[in-house]
Design an enzyme around this catalytic site. Structure first.
Site, PDB file in Angstrom:
ATOM      1  N   GLY A  71       0.804  -1.219   0.000  1.00 43.46           N
ATOM      2  CA  GLY A  71       0.000   0.000   0.000  1.00 43.46           C
ATOM      3  C   GLY A  71       0.834   1.264   0.000  1.00 43.46           C
ATOM      4  O   GLY A  71       0.487   2.263  -0.637  1.00 43.46           O
ATOM      5  N   CYS A  73       3.707   1.660  -1.405  1.00 39.25           N
ATOM      6  CA  CYS A  73       4.221   1.862  -2.757  1.00 39.25           C
ATOM      7  C   CYS A  73       3.182   2.573  -3.621  1.00 39.25           C
ATOM      8  O   CYS A  73       3.500   3.481  -4.397  1.00 39.25           O
ATOM      9  CB  CYS A  73       4.587   0.518  -3.389  1.00 39.25           C
ATOM     10  SG  CYS A  73       5.855  -0.407  -2.488  1.00 39.25           S
TER      11      CYS A  73
END
Length: 505
Positions: A71, A73
């Protein structure tokens, strides 16, 4: 970052007219593999088979190790941030952006010690063994600025202040050490002979380009001693300042961080045309004192009452000049009070710097009833006469009207004065140290209590014990000393008021 941030950074950092090192030739022994490096939205998608090729082809390579399920990223670059970023070729640099799916490429993740996602690594000049891990903010503009500091660009036309290191020798590390920490300037680096020639340079030089004053300042590197970090830092601080700076809440931090101890202030009313006309002559004198005296304009029509107060001025005194050394806090005023011209400003500066002008001290007028109450009122004009009277023991409280601790001890001080008012050899007094300055010493915290015993020698004893009536009385009865059985107590003091002096408000 894979889906949002990297495309934005690609626009920010597209290779075009970089202030970086030119890409070196490929080693003849390294033949590129047949496999081409795939791209997604202009971002290189790397694997263990293509990383080597990418390092050979791209001297500045930023690699994001990500996980598709991560998440952080995906949320690394909010679209709102991306919309704020410039994307013109004028802000470009030769940094190539790439990504590696860490879980799908475990060999690469292990080789580079990737244990969490996202992780960003910056590779320089094909060096696979010592990449630099990204530690900056996780948003596009922060990453772009982090990269600029390590590789360029900082093109001259893009910013008001740009520092470019022209190096063909071994001083790059020192320059980069300063560039990484100097957050208020943009740095670039080049070794291109064409650019040396373009800017008229024949040796390693740090050049400060600016869109004001003289436009450019050069710092040639000493060929024997090399680049000195301290000297370069002082050069940049000095030459990044405008020759004339108007004092306000935005500029005051820079003024006092400039490490130039002498300040010349021109007080004017900017609403009056006749006052504004004086600025040209003031600025004309400034270049002669670059690095030695900082020229500052103070608008008396703006919110600068605290500056006027510190110099003992009223707004009606403008236009006028004042000179101050911020280390000694000594202040100087022109003797003749003539018109403000380039010649008079230059002459005044030279006179102060050559010791031909005596500093002035602030003082209130002596009140007619200064000695009519138990606590006597001292000001700058009567302090010496009273405090150093050889027939009197004088106990003085130096206070500030805004000081909480001064107000708290006021009843005890009043009671002390009443207790000893019939002692002809004892005087209890007070002095507002924000409105009166003394030649004998400076007062930097409040309240400050000093005892001036009778007799020759101008002896001064600073009181550092409790501020209650009993302890103060024992101090006086003991001839200016706290009895040994009394525990000494370090009382609380307040520092000098930042609103009452020539420093940031």
């Amino acid at each position: 970052m894979s889906h949002q941030l990297l495309p934005v950074l690609l626009l920010l950092l597209r290779a075009s007219c970089p202030w970086g090192q030119e890409q070196g030739p490929k080693s003849p022994s390294e033949e590129p593999p047949e496999e081409e490096i795939p791209k997604e939205d202009g971002i290189l998608v790397l694997s263990r088979h293509t990383l080597g090729l990418a390092l050979r082809e791209h001297p500045a390579l930023l690699v994001e190790f990500y996980a598709p399920w991560c998440g952080h990223c995906k949320a690394l670059a909010p679209e709102s941030t991306a919309r704020q970023l410039p994307c013109s070729a004028a802000e470009s640099t030769a940094v190539t952006l790439s990504k590696v799916d860490g879980p799908a490429q475990p060999e690469l993740a292990e080789e580079f010690g990737v244990t969490e996602y996202p992780t960003l690594k910056f590779f320089r000049n094909g060096n696979r063994t010592h990449p630099e891990e990204y530690t900056g903010p996780r948003e596009a503009e922060g990453i772009a600025e982090w990269l600029r500091r390590r590789w360029g660009p900082a093109l001259i036309d893009g910013r008001d202040l740009v520092v470019i290191g022209f190096f063909q020798d071994e001083d790059v590390a020192t320059f980069l050490a300063l560039a990484r920490d100097a957050l208020d300037m943009t740095f670039g680096l080049t070794d291109r002979p064409r650019l040396f020639e373009q800017f008229g340079l024949t040796k390693d030089t740090v050049v400060l380009f600016k869109k004001f004053d003289e436009g450019r300042a050069d710092f040639p590197v000493d060929e024997e001693l090399g680049l000195d970090l301290g000297d370069l830092s002082r050069f940049l601080v000095t030459h990044s300042m405008h020759l004339v700076t108007e004092f306000n809440s935005q500029t005051s931090p820079k003024i006092f961080a400039a490490r130039i101890l002498n300040h010349l202030l021109l007080f004017v009313n900017q609403t009056l045309a006749a006052h504004r006309e004086l600025l040209a002559g003031f600025g004309e004198a400034a270049p002669h004192f670059r690095g030695q005296v900082l020229f500052v304009v103070v608008d008396v029509a703006a919110d600068n009452e605290h500056v006027l107060q510190y110099f003992g001025l009223k707004a009606e005194a403008a236009p006028t000049l004042r000179f101050i050394n911020v280390e000694t806090t000594k202040k100087y005023a022109p003797v003749d009070g003539g018109p403000v011209t380039a010649a008079s400003v230059t002459a005044f500066c030279h006179a102060v710097l050559n010791g031909q002008v005596k500093p002035y001290l602030l003082s209130q007028e002596v009140p007619p009833d200064w000695d009519q109450r138990p606590v006597k009122t001292l000001v700058g004009k009567n302090f010496e006469q009273v405090a150093f009277d050889e027939t009197k023991n004088v106990f003085v409280k130096f206070y500030a009207p805004w000081c909480t601790h001064c107000k708290e001890m006021a009843p005890a001080w009043e009671a002390l004065a009443e207790k000893y008012q019939d002692h002809e050899d004892i005087i209890i007094a007070q002095l507002d140290a924000t409105a009166n300055e003394l030649d004998a010493f400076a007062v930097h915290s409040f309240p400050t209590l000093k005892y001036f015993p009778a007799g020759p020698g101008r002896k001064v004893i600073e009181y550092k014990s409790a501020r209650d009536l009993e302890t103060l009385s024992k101090f006086l009865d003991n001839g200016g000393a706290v009895p040994t059985e009394e525990p000494t107590e370090e009382p609380t003091e307040e520092p000098d008021d930042p609103h009452a002096c020539w420093r940031p408000a």
